[in-house]
Design an enzyme around this catalytic site. Structure first.
Site, PDB file in Angstrom:
ATOM      1  N   ILE A 115      50.902  33.846  21.176  1.00 54.54           N
ATOM      2  CA  ILE A 115      50.482  32.554  21.545  1.00 54.54           C
ATOM      3  C   ILE A 115      50.030  32.840  23.185  1.00 54.54           C
ATOM      4  O   ILE A 115      51.141  33.244  24.007  1.00 54.54           O
ATOM      5  CB  ILE A 115      51.333  31.384  21.296  1.00 54.54           C
ATOM      6  N   SER A 116      48.969  32.251  23.699  1.00 58.85           N
ATOM      7  CA  SER A 116      48.583  32.595  24.817  1.00 58.85           C
ATOM      8  C   SER A 116      49.770  31.989  25.943  1.00 58.85           C
ATOM      9  O   SER A 116      50.154  31.205  25.782  1.00 58.85           O
ATOM     10  CB  SER A 116      47.263  32.142  25.214  1.00 58.85           C
ATOM     11  N   GLN A 117      49.321  32.423  27.051  1.00 58.55           N
ATOM     12  CA  GLN A 117      50.302  32.112  28.286  1.00 58.55           C
ATOM     13  C   GLN A 117      49.667  30.391  28.381  1.00 58.55           C
ATOM     14  O   GLN A 117      48.421  30.316  28.611  1.00 58.55           O
ATOM     15  CB  GLN A 117      49.828  32.938  29.562  1.00 58.55           C
TER      16      GLN A 117
END
Lengths: 267, 821
Positions: A115-117
């Site tokens: 899950i992206s930053q």
């Protein structure tokens, strides 16, 4: 219910002995179960999470200001920030990472995916320049966090995920959270989703050696496509493909970080 | 009670097993993680041996009373620990990609380190106990130990041909089982039976071991196999690497690095071949009788074919043959395809012979299985085009995971060799990933300029042309001036494909950065700085290390600058993680833990014991004061590994692969250093004089400096020799140096033996600790300063050891004279 923490990451304040014990315990755990199943949070909203989310917004804001010169804009639009402050990110991360759900960092979600930053999610949404009535395609659903953020901003989101279990989990999660304007498809995103094409915007988060030409075709004139480039956990730059009204395609390569190539000096 | 002759073979077996295990670990970690673990493995093996030294200092005398039981149980523990600790280490959730985000990763890394140290600890106990138990047979035991270790190097190379790499550690465990059986059992018949049973058990275990390694879920192979319908169709294994062919029926493989965003062509059907789980390398389907597909004409790699019509083409790193197809599609008359890995060539030829349309058996294609640079240095042919394929895996390269790969393909010297094999007007074309902020493209440009200058070319700025797309850049270096027609062709090529002209000698700044727009025309500005007078200032002030790679510092993929680290760490959360070179960060982490664990596991036990008996600091007045002991053995410990590690990395160029270099160089140093230490075991040297120390130290300094001067020339001239002769030559070169390097440590011990025997364990411990640190520190220094600097430092350390020891030996004689009178 795990106590949420602020993005300052209080974990680093744990006494060393406790952390060593943690390591030993987790090591034993990791050894006993070769492939631990990843359970996702189903907890209801707790007041702690709201505070963590506010702190996350501060982080995003600070970073955006900091990187303004590279990105070409010094702040994230208020609508995007508002949505970032609303979507319960902790519902999109594995249970065991609940405490760090709002830390400004990417997290593993199993199946070799991440899950992206939060800052990168906000920035990608910003660079997509969406409007209320837009129809957006996402290739690479993952946890569906990005899809949820988009769903709060546009009319329709179509998201495709090639890894079946991830697609199923995403579908269930979005339904549970009440996102009715997102459709998830467990399929290969290379050819886009012709039934719903063309799209006002496309986000591609699945790794690829090249930009699938069919996706460029399914982009409306005037539309934008955003693609993060780099390894997992290390977004290097964001590719913004702009299809101009006359159909010509232009690419911008946006560094998500302030980069001054030369140090010190006499200039 | 058993005689020494009974333990000689078991000692050799355990020793072989431990060394084979060490080499296998470097390979296995390249597969499940990345190459940067190789040097950590050497350090952790040394830690196991060092910790065992301290352990035996404390418990050895008691264990010697029950020698047979102690030996047998340690051999069995080694046998069990070798596969189990590896399996456990595989399951430690260490993820090098997360190291910038999660401080916990450092603890996981330490967990891996400690787990893998255990087998070496047990093996070292077996050897150490035997040496303690039979002091009179020291020489023979030592000889079997080292002979076994040297055999272990070759055992490892042989095992790497096993198709299932995870089975190799089980076979290694066999050596421990058989050693235990031989030592434990009294009757010859029982020993034979037990050994047979052990071998049978090992074979059964090797077959029934659950196949497959726990490959990091973020590696390309693991990711590809998550795709529904993807399946492994072929696996080939050799010391050169593990090849895994993957076919995907439902979701086709579509590998086309940096394909133009406006490409009107479809990527043809492909099979993906993963090398050490990274990649993939595509094998492209060619319909029988059909023309070769030319989708690659829509990548930056095709540039040279649009500037000229090359007839004689050399493809270096031919892989699955994609670049060969491009050459054929663009009308090359003759293509020489050089590929190092014979198994890959065979895979394309046999398993996928029909699929690939027989690309490697095409009448216009000549396949050569050889090291690319070795082939070029050896050949007398001239080519119109030499093309170097982009070999690194994209994602891993982006994260800086290749930072520590020593590569002799893209150095100033290598480019010089390629350029000298170009026909008049010929071109060298090299494609790399566009890493942002820009790094490897700029380093390549700087390396090319330096190579041209080294060849005495004065108009180098007119011989370079550079284009970039959104993900790859291609640099062309022409053997001649790039003319106006070629400049036009370059412009057309870029315009039709959506690429940017990064540099040619007739361009203005406004023409740069038009289609793939960066915040600033970084590439053009870099090129202008590198061909102009401001080069040195630019290189010094650029945020990344983009100075030309050389044979002395062959880390093309490392861009790390210490000055830049605080900024990169500070910006990490502000989107700056792409600024970090992860391979280097892992190396630094390994260095820190080597220091800490070395101190805790080797020195702490000794300190504890000293508290109870003779402390390092106390005791009667002797010439070898504590500072002298520490200084001497730190110098010797650091210096030995500095030279050994530098030699391993230098010999990668000569022996063509890290695993060959590790095996041959390690075995040679072990063997000849042992002979050297035997040579100073003579009774006459019971209390060595100053000149006894001086001779080997000066010899080492002289020989090592001479090696640095002479090895490059040797490597070049012997490049065409067959592998077996190159191995023999490597052994010959290392022998005299290693022989002398075996002496200073042994001489130091002998000096202590005669006047302060209680401090001998300290000498061992300090030396062990210095070695553990040195194994990693040597790589850190090599990346920053180059091999010559590492070896020179080692020479200085040996001379320092001589000075420190000189004082000791002189004082010893004064003291002795004083006592006599």
């Amino acid at each position: 219910m795990a106590r949420p923490v602020t993005p300052a990451d209080s974990r680093s304040r744990l006494p060393l002995r406790a952390r060593a014990a943690c390591v030993c315990a987790s090591l034993a755990l990791a050894l006993s179960a070769a492939t631990p199943a990843i359970a996702f949070a189903e907890s209801a909203e707790a007041p702690g999470f709201a505070a963590a989310r506010r702190a996350m917004l501060d982080q995003i804001r600070a970073t955006a200001e900091f990187t303004g010169a590279e990105v070409g804009r010094s702040s994230i639009a208020p609508e995007v920030m508002e949505v970032m402050g609303r979507v319960p990110r902790h519902r999109f991360v594995p249970d065991k990472l609940l405490e760090v759900a709002y830390v400004n960092r990417p997290l593993p979600i199993g199946h070799g995916q991440t899950i992206s930053q939060p800052y990168i999610v906000a920035l990608m949404t910003e660079l997509l320049e969406v409007d209320r009535g837009d129809r957006i395609l996402e290739v690479g659903t993952g946890s569906a966090y990005q899809a949820a953020v988009l769903a709060e901003l546009v009319a329709e989101v179509y998201t495709m995920e090639i890894i079946e279990p991830l697609a199923q989990a995403a579908r269930a999660r979005l339904e549970e959270l009440g996102y009715a304007n997102v459709e998830v498809s467990a399929a290969d995103g290379y050819y886009g989703w012709p039934e719903h094409a063309p799209f006002d915007g496309i986000i591609v988060t699945a790794a690829a050696s090249h930009i699938p030409p069919p996706l460029v075709e399914q982009l409306k004139p005037g539309g934008r496509m955003v693609i993060p480039v780099g390894a997992r956990f290390a977004v290097q730059h964001l590719l913004v493909v702009h299809k101009r009204a006359d159909g010509e395609v232009q690419v911008r390569q946006v560094l998500p970080v302030r980069f001054v190539p030369l140090t010190g000096g006499h200039d | 009670m058993i005689g020494v002759s009974r333990v000689l073979v078991p000692v050799a077996l355990v020793s072989a097993g431990a060394l084979a295990y060490e080499i296998l670990l470097t390979r296995l970690f390249s597969i499940i993680q990345w190459h940067h673990f190789a040097y950590m493995v050497i350090s952790l093996a040394l830690l196991g041996f060092g910790a065992s030294g301290s352990f035996l200092t404390l418990a050895g005398p008691r264990l010697c009373l029950r020698f047979r039981a102690a030996f047998t149980s340690n051999a069995l523990l080694f046998a069990a620990a070798a596969p189990l600790c590896f399996a456990a280490a595989e399951r430690v959730p260490f993820n090098s990609l997360e190291i910038a985000w999660d401080p916990f990763q450092f603890l996981w890394l330490s967990a891996v380190y400690l787990l893998l140290m255990l087998p070496f600890f047990f093996a070292a106990n077996c050897i150490g106990l035997s040496l303690m138990r039979y002091p009179d047979a020291l020489a023979r035991t030592y000889a079997f130990d080292l002979g076994g270790a040297a055999c272990g190097c070759f055992l490892a190379l042989a095992l790497l041909y096993l198709p299932e790499p995870s089975a190799t550690v089980v076979v290694v465990a066999l050596t421990g089982l058989i050693a235990a059986a031989l030592a434990a059992l009294a009757s010859a018949r029982a020993r034979l039976l037990a050994s047979g049973a052990a071998i049978a058990a090992g074979i059964v275990a090797a077959i029934t071991v659950p196949p497959g390694l726990e490959i990091s879920e973020f590696k390309a192979l693991a990711q590809a196999l998550r795709v529904p319908g993807a399946e492994v169709t072929d696996v080939r294994s050799s010391p050169l690497g593990l090849l895994t062919a993957v076919e995907s029926r439902r979701v086709p493989v579509r590998e086309a690095q940096g394909l133009s965003i406006v490409a009107p062509v479809a990527v043809p059907e492909q099979v993906a071949v993963f090398h050490d789980a990274d990649g993939p390398i595509p094998i492209v389907r060619v319909e029988p009788g059909a023309a070769p597909p030319d989708y690659l004409d829509w990548t930056t790699t095709a540039l040279p074919y649009h500037l000229a019509r090359p007839r004689e083409v050399l493809v270096l790193g031919a892989g699955g043959g994609a670049d060969v197809l491009l050459a054929l599609a663009r009308g090359a008359e003759h293509v020489v395809a050089v590929e190092l890995n014979a198994q890959l060539v065979d895979l394309v030829r046999t398993t996928y012979g029909d699929f690939s349309g027989g690309v490697y058996d095409h009448p216009r294609v000549e396949v050569v299985v050889a090291d690319a640079r070795g082939y070029v240095e050896d050949t007398a042919r001239r080519f119109d085009l030499i093309q170097i394929a982009n070999l690194d895996a994209g994602g891993a390269s982006a994260a800086g995971l290749h930072a520590l790969d020593e590569g002799y393909l893209l150095t100033v010297e290598a480019l010089g060799a390629y350029l000298s094999r170009l026909a008049p007007g010929g071109m060298l074309a090299i494609t790399r990933w566009v890493k942002l902020p820009p790094r490897d493209g700029i380093k390549l440009f700087a390396t090319a300029v330096a190579a041209l200058e080294a060849l005495g070319v004065h108009d180098s700025e007119q011989r370079l042309a550079w284009v970039r797309g959104w993900s790859t850049s291609t640099l062309v270096i022409k053997n001649g001036v790039i003319d106006a027609r070629e400049v036009r062709a370059l412009g057309d090529f870029c315009a039709s494909r959506g690429f940017d002209v990064a540099y040619h000698h007739d361009m203005r700044r406004e023409q740069a950065n038009r289609r793939n727009i960066l915040a600033s025309p970084y590439f053009f500005d870099a090129a202008m700085a590198l061909i102009g007078p401001g080069r040195e200032t630019y290189l010094a002030r650029y945020k990344f290390d983009v100075a030309p790679a050389t044979d002395d510092r062959p880390y093309f993929s490392n861009f790390f600058k210490w000055q830049h680290l605080p900024e990169a760490l500070r910006l990490r959360a502000h989107g700056g993680v792409g600024l970090l070179e992860l391979g280097y960060v892992v190396l630094i982490a390994a260095l820190v833990q080597a220091v800490v664990l070395g101190a805790v596991l080797i020195l702490l036990p000794l300190a504890w014991r000293s508290g109870r008996s003779a402390a390092l600091g106390g005791g009667p007045a002797v010439s070898w004061r504590p500072w002298r002991i520490v200084g001497y053995f730190v110098c010797v410990g650091l210096a030995f590994l500095f030279i050994e590690i530098a030699f391993i990395q230098m010999f990668v160029r000569f022996l063509h692969h890290p695993v060959y270099a590790v095996a041959v160089v390690l075995a040679s140093f072990l063997l000849f250093a042992a002979l050297g230490s035997r040579a100073v075991a003579a009774p006459a040297l019971a209390s060595p004089r100053a000149h006894h120390l001086a001779i080997p130290c000066i010899a080492i300094a002289a020989l090592s400096i001479a090696s640095i001067e002479l090895l490059p020339a040797l490597f070049e001239h012997a490049a065409r020799f067959a592998q077996v002769w190159r191995v023999a030559l490597a052994v010959l070169v290392i022998a005299p140096l290693a022989f002398f390097m075996g002496m200073p440590f042994a001489l130091g011990l002998r000096a202590l033996e005669s006047e302060a025997p209680a401090r001998i364990p300290w000498a061992w411990g300090i030396n062990g600790c210095a070695s553990v640190v040195s194994a990693v520190l040597a790589t850190v220094l090599a990346v920053q300063l180059g091999f010559a600097a590492v070896v020179a430092t080692a020479a200085v350390l040996y001379l320092a050891a001589m000075a420190i020891g000189w004082g000791g030996t002189t004082r010893a004689r004064v003291l002795a004279a004083g006592t006599a009178s």
